[in-house]
Design a protein around this motif. Structure first.
Motif, PDB file in Angstrom:
ATOM      1  N   LEU A  22       7.849  29.547-109.815  1.00 12.11           N
ATOM      2  CA  LEU A  22       8.656  29.119-110.956  1.00 12.11           C
ATOM      3  C   LEU A  22       7.860  28.109-111.769  1.00 12.11           C
ATOM      4  O   LEU A  22       7.322  27.146-111.222  1.00 12.11           O
ATOM      5  CB  LEU A  22       9.958  28.482-110.450  1.00 12.11           C
ATOM      6  N   LYS A  23       7.798  28.344-113.057  1.00 11.39           N
ATOM      7  CA  LYS A  23       7.062  27.426-113.948  1.00 11.39           C
ATOM      8  C   LYS A  23       7.991  26.280-114.336  1.00 11.39           C
ATOM      9  O   LYS A  23       9.100  26.503-114.811  1.00 11.39           O
ATOM     10  CB  LYS A  23       6.580  28.166-115.194  1.00 11.39           C
ATOM     11  N   PRO A  24       7.545  25.025-114.142  1.00  7.44           N
ATOM     12  CA  PRO A  24       8.404  23.900-114.496  1.00  7.44           C
ATOM     13  C   PRO A  24       8.525  23.730-116.012  1.00  7.44           C
ATOM     14  O   PRO A  24       7.622  24.109-116.761  1.00  7.44           O
ATOM     15  CB  PRO A  24       7.688  22.698-113.871  1.00  7.44           C
ATOM     16  N   THR A  25       9.639  23.158-116.444  1.00  8.89           N
ATOM     17  CA  THR A  25       9.806  22.846-117.861  1.00  8.89           C
ATOM     18  C   THR A  25       8.804  21.783-118.285  1.00  8.89           C
ATOM     19  O   THR A  25       8.220  21.842-119.369  1.00  8.89           O
ATOM     20  CB  THR A  25      11.241  22.345-118.129  1.00  8.89           C
ATOM     21  N   ASP A  26       8.624  20.800-117.412  1.00 12.37           N
ATOM     22  CA  ASP A  26       7.647  19.735-117.656  1.00 12.37           C
ATOM     23  C   ASP A  26       6.945  19.399-116.351  1.00 12.37           C
ATOM     24  O   ASP A  26       7.477  19.637-115.265  1.00 12.37           O
ATOM     25  CB  ASP A  26       8.329  18.464-118.199  1.00 12.37           C
ATOM     26  N   GLY A  27       5.758  18.803-116.474  1.00 12.19           N
ATOM     27  CA  GLY A  27       5.036  18.340-115.298  1.00 12.19           C
ATOM     28  C   GLY A  27       4.029  19.349-114.777  1.00 12.19           C
ATOM     29  O   GLY A  27       3.931  20.481-115.267  1.00 12.19           O
ATOM     30  N   GLU A  28       3.294  18.929-113.755  1.00 16.20           N
ATOM     31  CA  GLU A  28       2.211  19.745-113.216  1.00 16.20           C
ATOM     32  C   GLU A  28       2.136  19.611-111.700  1.00 16.20           C
ATOM     33  O   GLU A  28       2.507  18.582-111.134  1.00 16.20           O
ATOM     34  CB  GLU A  28       0.874  19.302-113.826  1.00 16.20           C
ATOM     35  N   VAL A  29       1.628  20.672-111.071  1.00 18.37           N
ATOM     36  CA  VAL A  29       1.386  20.681-109.627  1.00 18.37           C
ATOM     37  C   VAL A  29      -0.084  21.013-109.409  1.00 18.37           C
ATOM     38  O   VAL A  29      -0.615  21.950-110.015  1.00 18.37           O
ATOM     39  CB  VAL A  29       2.270  21.724-108.909  1.00 18.37           C
ATOM     40  N   TYR A  30      -0.729  20.233-108.528  1.00 21.22           N
ATOM     41  CA  TYR A  30      -2.131  20.467-108.207  1.00 21.22           C
ATOM     42  C   TYR A  30      -2.292  20.633-106.699  1.00 21.22           C
ATOM     43  O   TYR A  30      -1.676  19.909-105.919  1.00 21.22           O
ATOM     44  CB  TYR A  30      -3.000  19.288-108.657  1.00 21.22           C
ATOM     45  N   VAL A  31      -3.092  21.608-106.298  1.00 19.68           N
ATOM     46  CA  VAL A  31      -3.473  21.780-104.898  1.00 19.68           C
ATOM     47  C   VAL A  31      -4.989  21.668-104.821  1.00 19.68           C
ATOM     48  O   VAL A  31      -5.702  22.433-105.484  1.00 19.68           O
ATOM     49  CB  VAL A  31      -2.985  23.130-104.327  1.00 19.68           C
ATOM     50  N   ASN A  32      -5.460  20.694-104.051  1.00 19.24           N
ATOM     51  CA  ASN A  32      -6.895  20.393-103.956  1.00 19.24           C
ATOM     52  C   ASN A  32      -7.540  20.224-105.324  1.00 19.24           C
ATOM     53  O   ASN A  32      -8.660  20.687-105.575  1.00 19.24           O
ATOM     54  CB  ASN A  32      -7.620  21.461-103.133  1.00 19.24           C
ATOM     55  N   GLY A  33      -6.801  19.578-106.217  1.00 17.54           N
ATOM     56  CA  GLY A  33      -7.347  19.249-107.529  1.00 17.54           C
ATOM     57  C   GLY A  33      -7.227  20.336-108.577  1.00 17.54           C
ATOM     58  O   GLY A  33      -7.504  20.091-109.752  1.00 17.54           O
ATOM     59  N   SER A  34      -6.807  21.545-108.177  1.00 19.37           N
ATOM     60  CA  SER A  34      -6.672  22.651-109.132  1.00 19.37           C
ATOM     61  C   SER A  34      -5.202  22.856-109.501  1.00 19.37           C
ATOM     62  O   SER A  34      -4.337  22.820-108.613  1.00 19.37           O
ATOM     63  CB  SER A  34      -7.230  23.946-108.543  1.00 19.37           C
ATOM     64  N   PRO A  35      -4.884  23.093-110.782  1.00 17.44           N
ATOM     65  CA  PRO A  35      -3.489  23.282-111.173  1.00 17.44           C
ATOM     66  C   PRO A  35      -2.904  24.573-110.599  1.00 17.44           C
ATOM     67  O   PRO A  35      -3.600  25.586-110.510  1.00 17.44           O
ATOM     68  CB  PRO A  35      -3.553  23.345-112.703  1.00 17.44           C
ATOM     69  N   VAL A  36      -1.656  24.504-110.180  1.00 15.77           N
ATOM     70  CA  VAL A  36      -0.946  25.694-109.697  1.00 15.77           C
ATOM     71  C   VAL A  36      -0.294  26.349-110.910  1.00 15.77           C
ATOM     72  O   VAL A  36       0.663  25.819-111.480  1.00 15.77           O
ATOM     73  CB  VAL A  36       0.110  25.328-108.638  1.00 15.77           C
ATOM     74  N   LEU A  37      -0.812  27.514-111.289  1.00 14.71           N
ATOM     75  CA  LEU A  37      -0.338  28.209-112.496  1.00 14.71           C
ATOM     76  C   LEU A  37       0.394  29.499-112.167  1.00 14.71           C
ATOM     77  O   LEU A  37       0.808  30.239-113.054  1.00 14.71           O
ATOM     78  CB  LEU A  37      -1.526  28.502-113.425  1.00 14.71           C
ATOM     79  N   GLY A  38       0.547  29.780-110.886  1.00 19.18           N
ATOM     80  CA  GLY A  38       1.221  30.995-110.428  1.00 19.18           C
ATOM     81  C   GLY A  38       1.020  31.117-108.936  1.00 19.18           C
ATOM     82  O   GLY A  38       0.509  30.204-108.285  1.00 19.18           O
ATOM     83  N   VAL A  39       1.416  32.249-108.381  1.00 19.31           N
ATOM     84  CA  VAL A  39       1.266  32.467-106.940  1.00 19.31           C
ATOM     85  C   VAL A  39      -0.218  32.469-106.588  1.00 19.31           C
ATOM     86  O   VAL A  39      -1.037  33.088-107.280  1.00 19.31           O
ATOM     87  CB  VAL A  39       1.911  33.808-106.526  1.00 19.31           C
ATOM     88  N   VAL A  61       2.150  16.360-107.026  1.00 18.37           N
ATOM     89  CA  VAL A  61       3.283  16.785-107.855  1.00 18.37           C
ATOM     90  C   VAL A  61       3.495  15.692-108.897  1.00 18.37           C
ATOM     91  O   VAL A  61       3.772  14.543-108.546  1.00 18.37           O
ATOM     92  CB  VAL A  61       4.555  16.980-107.009  1.00 18.37           C
ATOM     93  N   LYS A  62       3.327  16.034-110.167  1.00 16.71           N
ATOM     94  CA  LYS A  62       3.325  15.019-111.224  1.00 16.71           C
ATOM     95  C   LYS A  62       4.410  15.279-112.261  1.00 16.71           C
ATOM     96  O   LYS A  62       4.354  16.265-113.003  1.00 16.71           O
ATOM     97  CB  LYS A  62       1.951  14.995-111.922  1.00 16.71           C
ATOM     98  N   SER A 118       7.729  13.055-108.758  1.00 14.34           N
ATOM     99  CA  SER A 118       6.295  12.911-108.492  1.00 14.34           C
ATOM    100  C   SER A 118       6.082  12.460-107.046  1.00 14.34           C
ATOM    101  O   SER A 118       6.782  11.569-106.566  1.00 14.34           O
ATOM    102  CB  SER A 118       5.651  11.862-109.424  1.00 14.34           C
ATOM    103  N   PHE A 119       5.130  13.090-106.366  1.00 11.50           N
ATOM    104  CA  PHE A 119       4.709  12.649-105.037  1.00 11.50           C
ATOM    105  C   PHE A 119       3.415  13.368-104.677  1.00 11.50           C
ATOM    106  O   PHE A 119       2.987  14.293-105.368  1.00 11.50           O
ATOM    107  CB  PHE A 119       5.783  12.906-103.964  1.00 11.50           C
TER     108      PHE A 119
END
Length: 254
Positions: free
Chosen positions: A57-74, A6-7, A27-28
């Motif tokens: 929910l799409k964040p206003t800023d920042g990014e979430v990655y699961v196993n190196g891939s960005p989370v862009l939706g469900v 979580v960035k 971030s964590f």
């Protein structure tokens, strides 16, 4: 590589009186098999953060990655459990467990075999032809967890998943769920308002400030015991020390 990254997550809302900041620069990360709880003052944005991690929910800023891939939706890589088990009353436990495989169109012989193995391993196979109304609250929650794990998610999110249960059932269920998740090595993020629950189940606890939510502290939780269970943690001398620290951190917002 961490399972979850979580960035710099931030979330803002437009309101009539201007812009409201719900989450600010969070971030964590979480490693394989790690159990992390998120606690914070009521209304600080814990569930909002979980919705962002899940892709709902799409964040206003920042990014979430699961196993190196960005989370862009469900995504099927993330499982999500709420306080209601959401079992379908007209389907048997077996058909409920297979429901996730059906809606994701991954009901392969291999995945069905995995679901059956989970039912056997965690004591529900003999109840597979029963309906949810015929099971106790604890067994229903176990069935809901098995349904979630049957799709083999990389990350599990729990949003107050045990709060609808009575106290005694809740203690038993947290022991059950903890044992299953640790045995299956499922990375888990849990939002809870229950401090003892977070201490008894977690490897680390993230303490959030009041809104706008920022990380105040990330607290490692360790117990000097050969076999750890949530119930045994509650009887450990270290438990009260953790509780008093978290209570003090959160009580300033009351």
């Amino acid at each position: 590589m961490n399972v979850l990254e979580v960035k710099n997550i931030a979330q803002k809302y437009q309101a009539e009186n201007g812009e409201t900041i719900a989450i600010k620069d969070v971030s964590f990360s979480a490693a394989k098999g790690e159990f992390i709880s998120i606690v914070g003052p009521s209304g600080c944005g814990k569930s909002t953060l979980l919705s962002i991690i899940s892709g709902l929910l799409k964040p206003t800023d920042g990014e979430v990655y699961v196993n190196g891939s960005p989370v862009l939706g469900v995504t099927s890589h993330i499982g999500y459990m709420l306080q209601n088990d959401n079992l379908l009353d007209w389907r048997t436990i077996y058909k409920n467990v297979l429901f996730g495989l059906e809606i994701r169109k991954i009901k392969t012989p291999e995945n069905v075999a995995r679901a059956e193995d989970l039912l056997k391993k965690y004591g529900l196979f003999e109840f597979r032809n029963n309906y949810p109304s015929q099971l106790s609250g604890g067994m229903r929650q176990r069935a809901a967890l098995i349904r979630t794990l049957a799709v083999n998610p990389d990350l599990l999110l729990l949003d107050e998943a045990f709060s609808a249960l009575d106290y005694q059932t809740r203690l038993t269920v947290t022991d059950d769920v903890y044992g299953i998740l640790k045995q299956e090595q499922v990375t888990t993020i849990m939002v809870t308002h229950d401090i003892p629950e977070s201490i008894s189940m977690s490897d680390r606890i993230i303490i959030l400030t009041q809104r706008p939510a920022e990380i105040k502290e990330i607290m490692p939780i360790t117990f000097d015991m050969e076999t750890r269970t949530p119930l045994s943690c509650r009887n450990n001398p270290s438990f009260s020390r953790y509780f008093n620290h978290i209570w003090k951190e959160l009580s300033i917002y009351e």
